[in-house]
Write a protein that holds these residues in place. Structure first.
Motif, PDB file in Angstrom:
ATOM      1  N   GLY A   1     -67.394-168.005  34.127  1.00 28.77           N
ATOM      2  CA  GLY A   1     -66.805-168.597  32.930  1.00 28.77           C
ATOM      3  C   GLY A   1     -67.855-169.189  32.007  1.00 28.77           C
ATOM      4  N   ARG A   2     -67.703-168.911  30.724  1.00 25.26           N
ATOM      5  CA  ARG A   2     -68.682-169.372  29.743  1.00 25.26           C
ATOM      6  C   ARG A   2     -68.284-170.695  29.105  1.00 25.26           C
ATOM      7  NH1 ARG A   2     -71.719-166.257  32.236  1.00 25.26           N
ATOM      8  NH2 ARG A   2     -72.333-164.222  31.424  1.00 25.26           N
TER       9      ARG A   2
ATOM     10  N   GLU B   1     -63.666-175.852  21.557  1.00 25.36           N
ATOM     11  CA  GLU B   1     -65.071-176.101  21.212  1.00 25.36           C
ATOM     12  C   GLU B   1     -65.347-177.527  20.745  1.00 25.36           C
ATOM     13  OE1 GLU B   1     -68.422-173.201  20.226  1.00 25.36           O
ATOM     14  OE2 GLU B   1     -67.211-173.340  18.436  1.00 25.36           O
ATOM     15  N   GLY B   2     -65.212-178.445  21.691  1.00 29.63           N
ATOM     16  CA  GLY B   2     -65.341-179.850  21.332  1.00 29.63           C
ATOM     17  C   GLY B   2     -66.762-180.364  21.324  1.00 29.63           C
TER      18      GLY B   2
ATOM     19  N   PHE C   1     -61.587-184.393  21.995  1.00 28.04           N
ATOM     20  CA  PHE C   1     -62.567-183.658  22.799  1.00 28.04           C
ATOM     21  C   PHE C   1     -62.027-183.370  24.189  1.00 28.04           C
ATOM     22  CE2 PHE C   1     -66.283-184.194  25.768  1.00 28.04           C
ATOM     23  CZ  PHE C   1     -66.854-182.962  25.532  1.00 28.04           C
ATOM     24  N   VAL C   2     -61.325-184.340  24.753  1.00 30.75           N
ATOM     25  CA  VAL C   2     -60.870-184.209  26.132  1.00 30.75           C
ATOM     26  C   VAL C   2     -59.880-183.047  26.274  1.00 30.75           C
ATOM     27  CG1 VAL C   2     -58.925-185.810  26.010  1.00 30.75           C
ATOM     28  CG2 VAL C   2     -60.173-185.542  28.152  1.00 30.75           C
TER      29      VAL C   2
ATOM     30  N   GLY D   1     -60.293-180.143  25.598  1.00 31.28           N
ATOM     31  CA  GLY D   1     -60.975-178.947  26.093  1.00 31.28           C
ATOM     32  C   GLY D   1     -60.843-178.831  27.600  1.00 31.28           C
ATOM     33  N   GLU D   2     -60.572-179.921  28.252  1.00 31.91           N
ATOM     34  CA  GLU D   2     -60.372-179.919  29.696  1.00 31.91           C
ATOM     35  C   GLU D   2     -59.028-179.269  29.976  1.00 31.91           C
ATOM     36  OE1 GLU D   2     -59.425-181.068  33.706  1.00 31.91           O
ATOM     37  OE2 GLU D   2     -58.252-181.562  31.946  1.00 31.91           O
ATOM     38  N   GLU D   3     -58.985-178.461  31.043  1.00 29.53           N
ATOM     39  CA  GLU D   3     -57.823-177.594  31.243  1.00 29.53           C
ATOM     40  C   GLU D   3     -56.486-178.321  31.295  1.00 29.53           C
ATOM     41  OE1 GLU D   3     -60.102-174.028  33.542  1.00 29.53           O
ATOM     42  OE2 GLU D   3     -58.380-174.911  34.515  1.00 29.53           O
TER      43      GLU D   3
ATOM     44  N   ILE E   1     -56.910-170.355  32.048  1.00 31.99           N
ATOM     45  CA  ILE E   1     -57.560-170.782  30.816  1.00 31.99           C
ATOM     46  C   ILE E   1     -58.963-170.208  30.821  1.00 31.99           C
ATOM     47  CG2 ILE E   1     -58.399-172.771  29.536  1.00 31.99           C
ATOM     48  CD1 ILE E   1     -56.058-174.324  30.829  1.00 31.99           C
ATOM     49  N   ASN E   2     -59.248-169.444  29.809  1.00 29.19           N
ATOM     50  CA  ASN E   2     -60.592-168.890  29.703  1.00 29.19           C
ATOM     51  C   ASN E   2     -61.196-169.233  28.357  1.00 29.19           C
ATOM     52  OD1 ASN E   2     -59.940-166.081  31.786  1.00 29.19           O
ATOM     53  ND2 ASN E   2     -61.620-167.505  32.056  1.00 29.19           N
ATOM     54  N   ASN E   3     -62.489-169.354  28.375  1.00 31.68           N
ATOM     55  CA  ASN E   3     -63.233-169.668  27.165  1.00 31.68           C
ATOM     56  C   ASN E   3     -63.296-168.431  26.251  1.00 31.68           C
ATOM     57  OD1 ASN E   3     -66.374-169.351  26.163  1.00 31.68           O
ATOM     58  ND2 ASN E   3     -65.431-171.293  25.665  1.00 31.68           N
TER      59      ASN E   3
ATOM     60  N   THR F   1     -66.043-165.970  27.340  1.00 27.85           N
ATOM     61  CA  THR F   1     -65.669-165.231  28.536  1.00 27.85           C
ATOM     62  C   THR F   1     -64.779-164.056  28.129  1.00 27.85           C
ATOM     63  OG1 THR F   1     -65.504-167.410  29.589  1.00 27.85           O
ATOM     64  CG2 THR F   1     -64.766-165.517  30.870  1.00 27.85           C
TER      65      THR F   1
ATOM     66  N   GLY G   1     -63.604-184.022  34.304  1.00 26.39           N
ATOM     67  CA  GLY G   1     -64.941-183.585  33.945  1.00 26.39           C
ATOM     68  C   GLY G   1     -65.574-184.417  32.854  1.00 26.39           C
TER      69      GLY G   1
HETATM   70  C1  LIG Z   1     -64.190-182.942  28.670  1.00 31.59           C
HETATM   71  C2  LIG Z   1     -64.200-181.462  28.769  1.00 31.59           C
HETATM   72  C3  LIG Z   1     -64.263-180.694  27.621  1.00 31.59           C
HETATM   73  C4  LIG Z   1     -64.241-179.314  27.684  1.00 31.59           C
HETATM   74  N1  LIG Z   1     -64.297-178.609  26.518  1.00 31.59           N
HETATM   75  C5  LIG Z   1     -64.241-177.257  26.584  1.00 31.59           C
HETATM   76  C6  LIG Z   1     -64.265-176.493  25.388  1.00 31.59           C
HETATM   77  O1  LIG Z   1     -64.360-177.036  24.298  1.00 31.59           O
HETATM   78  N2  LIG Z   1     -64.201-175.145  25.478  1.00 31.59           N
HETATM   79  C7  LIG Z   1     -64.106-174.509  26.684  1.00 31.59           C
HETATM   80  O2  LIG Z   1     -64.015-173.302  26.703  1.00 31.59           O
HETATM   81  N3  LIG Z   1     -64.117-175.200  27.821  1.00 31.59           N
HETATM   82  C8  LIG Z   1     -64.158-176.552  27.815  1.00 31.59           C
HETATM   83  N4  LIG Z   1     -64.142-177.256  28.982  1.00 31.59           N
HETATM   84  C9  LIG Z   1     -64.072-176.503  30.231  1.00 31.59           C
HETATM   85  C10 LIG Z   1     -62.637-176.132  30.513  1.00 31.59           C
HETATM   86  O3  LIG Z   1     -62.024-177.196  31.199  1.00 31.59           O
HETATM   87  C11 LIG Z   1     -62.517-174.898  31.388  1.00 31.59           C
HETATM   88  O4  LIG Z   1     -63.339-175.045  32.480  1.00 31.59           O
HETATM   89  C12 LIG Z   1     -62.876-173.618  30.690  1.00 31.59           C
HETATM   90  O5  LIG Z   1     -62.167-173.461  29.511  1.00 31.59           O
HETATM   91  C13 LIG Z   1     -62.575-172.470  31.609  1.00 31.59           C
HETATM   92  O6  LIG Z   1     -62.904-171.248  30.997  1.00 31.59           O
HETATM   93  P1  LIG Z   1     -63.973-170.273  31.626  1.00 31.59           P
HETATM   94  O7  LIG Z   1     -63.612-170.110  33.074  1.00 31.59           O
HETATM   95  O8  LIG Z   1     -63.802-169.027  30.852  1.00 31.59           O
HETATM   96  O9  LIG Z   1     -65.287-170.913  31.450  1.00 31.59           O
HETATM   97  C14 LIG Z   1     -64.172-178.659  28.943  1.00 31.59           C
HETATM   98  C15 LIG Z   1     -64.142-179.433  30.087  1.00 31.59           C
HETATM   99  C16 LIG Z   1     -64.164-180.799  30.033  1.00 31.59           C
HETATM  100  C17 LIG Z   1     -64.117-181.585  31.287  1.00 31.59           C
END
Ligand SMILES: Cc1cc2nc3c(=O)[nH]c(=O)nc-3n(C[C@H](O)[C@H](O)[C@H](O)COP(=O)(O)O)c2cc1C
Ligand code: FES
Lengths: 149, 626
Positions: free
Chosen positions: B186-187, B217-218, B302-303, B305-307, B340-342, B345, B520
């Motif tokens: 995951g990216r 994209e926080g 920002f938070v 972005g956490e799943e 949930i994927n970025n 990814t 996270g």
């Molecule tokens: C505080 C916090 C902010 C996050 N912000 C983002 C974000 O902006 N974009 C994102 O793709 N993942 C973010 N993540 C990670 C996601 O929770 C999650 O791991 C991710 O989207 C998984 O996608 P991936 O498996 O394709 O990487 C954040 C995690 C935390 C704890």
């Protein structure tokens, strides 16, 4: 009380997951989320006003007071910070005699900070209304403000 | 399927016509960054120019090709000639370029930066041979800046949706196996193997499953995801189709920051085009796969972005994380299995399904396969969006691609507010998930912020912590109270009121928060402070013991002075000073009253920029003692 709130609401189903989209729509229509509007939304979604304020106040996007004629957003993302974004904000606060989140008494400007407008390579960045200005300096910004009435 | 195949044939023809154009084509990079640099103004001017000169030419808006420092970019392609790119175009140089290239048919070699032809072309280098681009490997970004993202035909012509069509011929389990074999992680930050969470979700019981594209994209100072969506919109959407098919989801949601209006607009437009071409809805391309995609705009947190917070936000609640398990892959949105994927990814998937897993494993290294995009910003000479193989040393990114630092290199922050600040001794460090973690930092989503000697490390640490503290959702005590405490200490230090015990307090607090926080955000929030305490301890000590900020950033520790010998008496600073702190008649050295000075830097700026000024105004901090 503007009429079109009802036409906005009628586009949404009465489920909780529509609350944020409704608030976003209401804000872009009316500029802010006034207490009368919250009452309407509360009746429509059958949830308490408190719950609406609870959700709305969690998110930076929503405002509860009227914005100015022009909205200034100073980017304080990391890239902009290391290139002096905070100095720009201070200069604006001093020049406009308001602090972040307020509107000038004459309603000309409101001022807010944002975390990254996604143009970091051109930092520091300031957004006025829909326009994004890149590679700003205190002196350039002073000149720029004169354009906005 | 057949209708799309016909459309692809037509799209390829249309693309060929573009390559063998009969009339000139002008490409303008008009993603958000290009627009901020003035691209839309240029488009207007070009329109007027071709009208005034009665020229038949097309203007095509393309996305961002990456090197933001060259923005705005205007490319011109004459019939039978390669496309030539002009950089940092302004309204003045535009006229010169158009006159020379469009009217006289001669590319303006001096104002150009590169061409996109197959062979050597005049004295212009190939664009991808430029020092910034040469070390890069473009997989996710392969179309960025080259195609019109608003035209599905362009995407189809460059083998768009081919990966998805391949996937449809496979069983979902085989798609997952391919992604496993490719080694894709995951990216979005944590680098969790994509196939693993997909498998959990695929096997989870439940009729309804969801796929969510995380475009929140926080990270303040990162724009990879925005750029990809704006520049190659369909690639991300194709990735969603592939992922949805693999996990057995019928509904997709894109959760995107409201601060990205152009990206949202392009997504809406692209979804419409997908619908028209039978790529969304029921029985997609004649298969029994049903899938639809909706856009949800984030509201600035920002938070989210956490799943789990993201899921809460879509459900219409305050975006607060909840403890796991259950993991979203088993019980996520509305209690249904959810992946949930970025953005990146997802944007990588079409390439893997099109070219095969084996092809993908040629890039990167064992355990860290493929490429990663980064936004390289800060005090770097060539800021921009880049893509490199995993395992590329930091040094190569900063110096070869980024062209080095403006002044002397001090530090690089990876992973945004959750990451760490690495010093010079880490320049050889390969950029992969494990190496960064071992240095106390993280990969994160891909923000790279370079700092030079004008950046104060303590100020930066305070900045990040202040950011996470404000964004803390407040649910758990270690994060809510602990970060607040840390910010207070850092504030004292930057105000010159620190005491030596503060350093230990910061470390203890930081380590406790890391262990005790719920999500996270809290678990990583202390990273910037802990790494800077480790690698830049001296700077903290100087702030505390000497009341000195060597980078002259911390306001309470600096003062502005006029060097009398250098001052030309031009009065530029007198005019801009908002408090009347600077006085003095014309042509005589000016006086700066430190009791009136509010350290706003106005005078410092004009003293640097005005030609008649003599760089006489300087900023000083106390001498080093310790
Ligand atoms: C505080 C916090 C902010 C996050 N912000 C983002 C974000 O902006 N974009 C994102 O793709 N993942 C973010 N993540 C990670 C996601 O929770 C999650 O791991 C991710 O989207 C998984 O996608 P991936 O498996 O394709 O990487 C954040 C995690 C935390 C704890
Ligand atoms: S940090 Fe200001 S635009 Fe990204």
């Amino acid at each position: 009380m503007p009429e079109n709130i009802d036409s906005i609401l009628s586009q949404y189903s009465r489920t909780l997951d529509e609350l944020i989209p409704i608030l976003q729509d209401v804000q872009s229509e009316f500029g802010y989320i006034g207490s009368e509007l919250v009452k309407k939304i509360s009746r429509y979604l059958r949830i308490s006003e408190n719950q609406i304020y609870g959700v709305a106040s969690f998110y930076a996007q929503f405002r509860f007071t009227a914005p100015g004629r022009n909205s200034i957003r100073v980017c304080l993302g990391t890239a902009c910070h290391v290139r002096g974004g905070a100095t720009l904000l201070e200069m604006l606060e001093r020049g406009l005699e308001i602090t972040c989140g307020e509107t000038t008494p004459d309603g000309r400007f409101d001022l807010e900070r944002v975390a990254c407008l996604g143009c970091c390579a051109l930092s520091p960045v300031v957004q006025i209304n829909k326009n994004i200005y890149s590679r700003m300096t205190v002196t350039k910004l002073t000149e720029l403000l004169k354009v906005y009435e | 399927m057949n209708k799309l195949k016909e459309k692809i044939v037509l799209a390829k023809k249309k693309w060929e016509e573009l390559e063998n154009n009969r009339e000139p084509i002008i490409f303008v990079g008009a993603a958000s960054c290009g627009r901020a640099a003035g691209a839309l103004e240029l488009i207007n001017e070009i329109g007027t120019f071709i009208k005034d000169h009665n020229i038949k030419a097309r203007i095509i808006q393309v996305g961002c090709i990456g090197p933001c420092y060259l923005e705005p970019l205007v490319d011109i392609k004459l019939p039978g000639e390669p496309r030539v790119s002009y950089n940092n175009v302004n309204t003045k140089t535009l006229q010169v370029i158009l006159k020379s290239h469009l009217i006289e048919g001669k590319p303006h070699v001096k104002l150009s930066i590169g061409h996109f032809g197959k062979d050597r072309y005049k004295d212009i280098p190939h664009f991808f041979e430029l020092p910034m681009l040469k070390p890069q490997v473009r997989i996710v970004l392969r179309n960025c800046g080259l195609i019109d993202p608003e035209d599905i035909d362009h995407y189809l012509a460059v083998d768009g949706y081919q990966g998805f069509m391949n996937a449809l011929t496979m069983k979902p389990d085989d798609v997952i196996a391919t992604v496993r074999q490719a080694g894709l992680r995951g990216r979005g930050g944590a680098g969790f193997p994509t196939f693993r969470k997909w498998t959990v979700c695929r096997n989870a019981p439940g009729e309804q499953k969801y796929l969510i594209c995380n475009a929140d994209e926080g990270d303040p100072g990162a724009f990879m995801n925005r750029s990809l969506i704006e520049s190659d919109t369909h690639a991300v959407l194709e990735g969603m189709l592939i992922a949805g098919y693999a996990i057995g989801a019928s509904k997709g949601i894109i959760y995107i920051r409201a601060e990205y209006p152009l990206a949202i607009e392009r997504l809406k437009n692209a979804l419409q085009q997908m619908r028209e071409n039978g790529l969304l809805g029921n029985n997609i391309l004649g298969s029994n796969f049903n899938f639809d995609i909706k856009i949800k705009e984030g509201a600035g947190a920002f938070v989210c972005g956490e799943e789990t917070a993201l899921i809460g936000s879509i459900e219409g609640k305050r975006g607060m994380p909840r403890s796991r398990p259950p993991f979203p892959a088993i019980a996520g949105l509305f209690g249904c299995p959810t992946i949930i994927n970025n953005v990146e990814t997802l944007g990588t998937l079409p390439n893997i399904l099109r070219n095969g897993a084996e092809w993908y494993t040629r890039y990167g290294k064992e355990g860290n396969r493929g490429t990663k995009t980064f936004s390289l910003v800060g005090k770097i000479r060539r800021p921009g969006l880049i893509e490199v193989q995993l395992g590329t040393p930091l040094k190569e990114i900063i110096f070869d691609i980024g062209g080095g630092v403006q002044k002397n290199f001090k530090a690089i922050q990876t992973g945004g507010p959750s990451g760490g600040c690495l010093s010079e001794e880490f320049l050889e460090l390969p950029v992969d998930y494990e190496s960064l973690a071992s240095a106390g930092s993280i990969m994160g989503s891909g923000g790279l912020i370079v700092m030079d000697e004008d950046t104060c490390i303590v100020d930066v640490a305070k900045y990040f912590l202040d950011f996470t503290q404000k964004e803390s959702c407040g649910k758990c005590v270690p994060c809510r109270v602990g970060t607040r405490h840390m910010v207070e200490i850092l504030e004292r230090i930057t105000h010159g009121e620190g005491v030596p015990e503060d350093l230990l307090a910061l470390r203890t607090l930081g380590e406790t928060i890391k262990k005790g926080a719920l999500c996270g955000l809290g678990q990583t929030a202390p990273n910037p402070v802990l790494t800077t305490l480790r690698y830049f301890r001296n700077e903290y000590i100087e702030h505390i013991k000497d009341r000195r900020c060597r980078a002259t950033v911390c306001k309470d520790l600096i003062e502005f002075r006029v060097i009398k010998e250098k001052c030309t008496g031009c009065q530029s600073c007198v005019r801009v000073c908002p408090t009347g702190a600077i006085t003095g008649p014309r042509s005589e050295p000016h006086n700066l009253d430190p009791t009136k000075c509010i350290k706003c830097r106005s005078c410092y700026e004009v003293c640097r920029y005005e030609a008649i000024a003599g760089d006489a105004i300087v900023i000083r901090s106390a001498e080093k003692k310790s």
